[in-house]
Design a protein around this motif. Structure first.
Motif, PDB file in Angstrom:
ATOM      1  N   GLY A  51      -2.979  18.934   8.606  1.00  0.00           N
ATOM      2  CA  GLY A  51      -4.389  18.535   8.584  1.00  0.00           C
ATOM      3  C   GLY A  51      -5.061  18.759   9.929  1.00  0.00           C
ATOM      4  O   GLY A  51      -4.510  19.397  10.829  1.00  0.00           O
ATOM      5  N   PRO A  52      -6.286  18.216  10.080  1.00  0.00           N
ATOM      6  CA  PRO A  52      -7.128  18.602  11.217  1.00  0.00           C
ATOM      7  C   PRO A  52      -6.571  18.262  12.591  1.00  0.00           C
ATOM      8  O   PRO A  52      -6.932  18.915  13.566  1.00  0.00           O
ATOM      9  N   ALA A  53      -5.704  17.258  12.710  1.00  0.00           N
ATOM     10  CA  ALA A  53      -5.191  16.901  14.041  1.00  0.00           C
ATOM     11  C   ALA A  53      -3.860  17.571  14.350  1.00  0.00           C
ATOM     12  O   ALA A  53      -3.370  17.470  15.481  1.00  0.00           O
ATOM     13  N   ALA A  54      -3.272  18.261  13.380  1.00  0.00           N
ATOM     14  CA  ALA A  54      -1.956  18.873  13.603  1.00  0.00           C
ATOM     15  C   ALA A  54      -2.024  19.856  14.766  1.00  0.00           C
ATOM     16  O   ALA A  54      -2.955  20.663  14.855  1.00  0.00           O
ATOM     17  N   GLY A  55      -1.073  19.768  15.666  1.00  0.00           N
ATOM     18  CA  GLY A  55      -0.993  20.701  16.777  1.00  0.00           C
ATOM     19  C   GLY A  55      -1.928  20.397  17.928  1.00  0.00           C
ATOM     20  O   GLY A  55      -1.878  21.067  18.964  1.00  0.00           O
ATOM     21  N   HIS A  56      -2.784  19.396  17.760  1.00  0.00           N
ATOM     22  CA  HIS A  56      -3.740  19.082  18.826  1.00  0.00           C
ATOM     23  C   HIS A  56      -3.006  18.625  20.089  1.00  0.00           C
ATOM     24  O   HIS A  56      -1.942  17.998  20.016  1.00  0.00           O
ATOM     25  N   ALA A  57      -3.594  18.912  21.258  1.00  0.00           N
ATOM     26  CA  ALA A  57      -2.953  18.560  22.535  1.00  0.00           C
ATOM     27  C   ALA A  57      -2.615  17.073  22.605  1.00  0.00           C
ATOM     28  O   ALA A  57      -1.611  16.688  23.208  1.00  0.00           O
TER      29      ALA A  57
ATOM     30  N   ALA B 276      -5.666  14.226   7.818  1.00  0.00           N
ATOM     31  CA  ALA B 276      -7.020  14.167   7.245  1.00  0.00           C
ATOM     32  C   ALA B 276      -7.330  12.779   6.692  1.00  0.00           C
ATOM     33  O   ALA B 276      -8.490  12.459   6.429  1.00  0.00           O
ATOM     34  N   LEU B 277      -6.305  11.952   6.491  1.00  0.00           N
ATOM     35  CA  LEU B 277      -6.503  10.614   5.926  1.00  0.00           C
ATOM     36  C   LEU B 277      -6.777   9.567   7.001  1.00  0.00           C
ATOM     37  O   LEU B 277      -6.937   8.383   6.710  1.00  0.00           O
TER      38      LEU B 277
ATOM     39  N   GLN C 257     -12.890  17.566  14.847  1.00  0.00           N
ATOM     40  CA  GLN C 257     -12.462  16.656  13.776  1.00  0.00           C
ATOM     41  C   GLN C 257     -11.114  16.020  14.119  1.00  0.00           C
ATOM     42  O   GLN C 257     -10.837  14.887  13.716  1.00  0.00           O
ATOM     43  N   ALA C 258     -10.295  16.734  14.902  1.00  0.00           N
ATOM     44  CA  ALA C 258      -9.010  16.150  15.316  1.00  0.00           C
ATOM     45  C   ALA C 258      -9.260  14.863  16.100  1.00  0.00           C
ATOM     46  O   ALA C 258      -8.606  13.840  15.865  1.00  0.00           O
ATOM     47  N   ASP C 259     -10.217  14.885  17.024  1.00  0.00           N
ATOM     48  CA  ASP C 259     -10.519  13.670  17.788  1.00  0.00           C
ATOM     49  C   ASP C 259     -11.011  12.551  16.869  1.00  0.00           C
ATOM     50  O   ASP C 259     -10.667  11.382  17.059  1.00  0.00           O
ATOM     51  N   VAL C 260     -11.827  12.903  15.901  1.00  0.00           N
ATOM     52  CA  VAL C 260     -12.348  11.875  14.988  1.00  0.00           C
ATOM     53  C   VAL C 260     -11.206  11.228  14.211  1.00  0.00           C
ATOM     54  O   VAL C 260     -11.170  10.010  14.012  1.00  0.00           O
ATOM     55  N   MET C 261     -10.239  12.029  13.805  1.00  0.00           N
ATOM     56  CA  MET C 261      -9.116  11.471  13.047  1.00  0.00           C
ATOM     57  C   MET C 261      -8.171  10.681  13.948  1.00  0.00           C
ATOM     58  O   MET C 261      -7.670   9.626  13.559  1.00  0.00           O
TER      59      MET C 261
END
Ligand code: FEO
Ligand code: CA
Ligand code: CA
Ligand code: CA
Length: 637
Positions: free
Chosen positions: A211-217, A324-325, A414-418
């Motif tokens: 989902g959107p946060a996967a792999g984020h720093a 994403a959840l 969106q990663a930050d939002v999640m």
């Protein structure tokens, strides 16, 4: 676990500054019911014994209510039996060692049923060659408590804790996936060594972040520089089973596992504070494992607080943390397929003054295409609830770039939002609730049942329309009505079902249908289930100190009986009741008894009950019960 440490993290509550709408809500909070609800006109109004006259009310349930009380064992109505299906330490695999509680270790625990069972999922399998019913149970092991788990630890905790203790604790967390079969008499038993048997743990089970946060720093660590693979899951409270037969494990109180402190001004300081990740853990894993030490791994805590999707039909599959959840202290993860085909998943953030969420998938469910459905929870819009005094609930999207969810407020994507779901929801003006626990949508009626367990920190200044009692010791249940059964709706209606507590005690401010008996009221609703007939059942966690027992109650939700509770089951002293889950035919009720014997001052050596074994050489054990009617009939019929 009844997390009664008084902790909360929402700065809107800490500062006592809610929104102006809360002030308005408070003035209007005497409103008993909103208009236009389902059959509201004949309801009891308030906790002072004023009710509409009972006419020819027909109960939906037919069983003899059990008596209120607390003792060392469990109780059921006449005509029912409870088989003990699985206890902490029970063997699951063909080579599982016999449980030896005085000599526990991680290796053995990996092959045994874990501690503190919470969520129970039921997935029917085709009958075996002899026609016996088969199913898979998916069971969360929420937490461990070392002083109730290991001999000799309580007298000097935490100094007595070793790395081996911590690794055993980690192995006792997570999940058990167990095949069960039913004999000709209707009794269920686990199939030891079934092809489906699986243990998932907090220590060793690799999980893919998607989902959107996967792999984020912000999800990257020394052990996982790509931010794509987390090790294990913990504090899995309630959960869900999807329409495509996957198992969702909700990660709840992850803050309790991280020790150490971040340097002043660290990038994650405010974020961790918002989740109570403040280096005062319940566990000492950080003494032995760097990843639970914030100084060494400041991002590890960002890898928890997600919902994990597991394929219980494939024990070799890698569980997926679905970012994403959203990242909250997820109590549960029950979902429905909306008439449009979208998946709608509800989840509460179980802490004082936290919020209620609903996720709507971008793509639609395709019957029979399991591979396609496996990606549904990676793409969609998460919403947070704002309740108004006019009986409306607005679902506010947590979408990067919309409203305040922009770079100006520190969100770059969106990663930050999640990752910072809570702060995003604060900015949107979500309604701070009284600890949202289980949430159950009913596709038959378009209604959604929300358990709000309690909030002993809400002040008179902080009440709002949907949380109208200060010092809400007993909690309440809210009904959300999705318009025309459209679960994807951005605006719904809401109403109270009950305000819990003793209706005879005016100071409790309770609200029940007057037909509720002295055994029928309860406090601290936690888990709930809708049976195959569409009837609501509510399990509780708390209030033993007030003399109120924990158990399972049948709840009338419609007609003249609406708001009537009826006591069906009660647990042994010290326990909360978890899981409730019905077999597809409604003839078996699986129920969890969690932390029996864990009363104030209890230890491994001296639990307040030795349920369920009542053996002086065995401490109290959490367990799953299979409850049936002796005549083989439907539960509650
Ligand atoms: Fe783990 Fe919200 O109870
Ligand atoms: Ca609880
Ligand atoms: Ca719970
Ligand atoms: Ca449930």
């Amino acid at each position: 676990m009844n997390e009664d440490d008084g902790r909360f993290s929402n700065p809107r509550a800490i500062s006592s500054i809610d929104t102006i709408s809360a002030l308005v809500d408070r003035r209007l909070s005497r409103r008993a019911f909103v208009g236009g609800g389902v059959a509201v006109s004949a309801l009891a109004l308030g906790g002072c014994g004023k009710t509409a006259p009972a006419k020819t009310a027909q109960p939906s349930f037919n069983f003899t209510e059990i008596a209120r009380g607390i003792d060392e064992t469990h109780h059921l109505p006449d005509g029912y039996v409870a088989d003990i299906l699985l206890r902490w330490g029970d063997p699951l695999f063909a080579d599982s060692p016999t449980f030896d509680p005085d000599n526990q270790n991680s290796t053995d625990q990996h092959k045994q049923f874990g501690q503190s069972n919470d969520f129970i999922g039921f997935i029917a399998l085709p009958p075996d060659e002899d026609g016996a019913a088969r199913a898979i149970l998916c069971i969360n092991h929420e937490y461990t408590k070392a002083t109730m788990m290991f001999p000799g630890v309580a007298e000097n905790y935490p100094e007595r804790m070793t790395k081996a203790h911590c690794e055993t604790e980690m192995a006792a967390h997570g999940a058990s996936i167990v095949e069960i079969r039913q004999d000709v008499d209707g009794a269920w038993a686990p199939v030891i060594g079934s092809q489906y048997t699986r243990r998932i743990t907090a220590g060793t089970t690799p999980m893919t972040l998607t989902g959107p946060a996967a792999g984020h720093a912000r999800l990257q660590t020394n052990a996982d520089p790509q931010g794509l693979t987390a090790a294990g899951t913990m504090y899995n409270c309630a959960g869900g089973i999807t329409a495509w037969n996957t198992y969702l494990m909700a990660e709840e109180n992850f803050h309790g596992y991280f020790s150490g402190a971040l340097a002043d001004g660290h990038r994650e300081s405010e974020n961790h504070k918002r989740y109570g990740v403040t280096g005062s853990p319940w566990y000492v894993w950080g003494n032995f494992l760097d990843r639970f030490n914030l100084e060494k791994e400041p991002n590890e805590a960002n890898r928890f607080g997600w919902i994990v999707e597991v394929d219980p039909l494939d024990p070799a599959s890698t569980p997926r943390k679905r970012t994403a959840l959203g990242r909250i202290k997820h109590e549960g993860a029950e979902s429905v397929i909306a008439p449009s085909g979208h998946v709608v998943l509800y989840s509460g953030d179980d802490e004082r003054f936290e919020y209620l969420y609903k996720f709507v998938s971008t793509n639609t469910f395709v019957e029979g295409d399991r591979a396609a459905n496996m990606a549904l929870l990676d793409d969609g819009v998460l919403h947070v609830a704002r309740f108004s005094e006019d009986g409306i609930v607005d679902w506010l999207p947590l979408t990067f770039g919309h409203g305040p969810l922009t770079a100006e407020n520190g969100f770059q994507s969106q990663a930050d939002v999640m990752i910072e779901t809570r702060r995003a929801a604060d900015l949107l003006g979500a309604t701070p609730m009284d600890r949202p626990e289980d949430v159950e949508p009913d596709p038959r009626t378009g209604r959604v049942w929300v358990m709000l367990t309690n909030n002993n920190r809400r002040t008179e200044e902080q009440v709002n329309a949907a949380n109208p009692r200060a010092n809400n010791e007993f909690g309440h249940i809210i009904e959300i009505i999705e318009p025309d059964g459209d679960f994807t709706a951005r605006q719904s209606r809401w109403d109270f079902l009950v305000k819990c507590g003793d209706p005879k005690d005016p100071s409790a401010g309770a609200m029940w249908n007057a037909q509720t008996s002295e055994n029928g009221w309860f406090g601290s609703p936690d888990n709930c289930a809708i049976d195959p007939s569409g009837r609501l059942w509510v399990a509780t966690d708390g209030n033993e100190d007030t003399g109120a027992n924990n158990g399972l109650w049948a709840m009338e939700t419609t007609g003249e009986m609406r708001g009537t509770g009826r006591a069906f089951f009660r647990g042994p002293v010290g326990a909360e009741i978890t899981g409730p889950r019905f077999s597809d035919d409604g003839r078996t009720l699986f129920i969890g008894v969690q932390h029996p014997g864990d009363s104030d001052g209890a230890t491994y050596e001296n639990p307040s009950t030795r349920w369920p074994d009542f053996d002086s050489n065995m401490t109290a054990r959490s367990a799953v019960l299979a409850i049936r009617k002796k005549d083989g009939g439907v539960i509650g019929s």
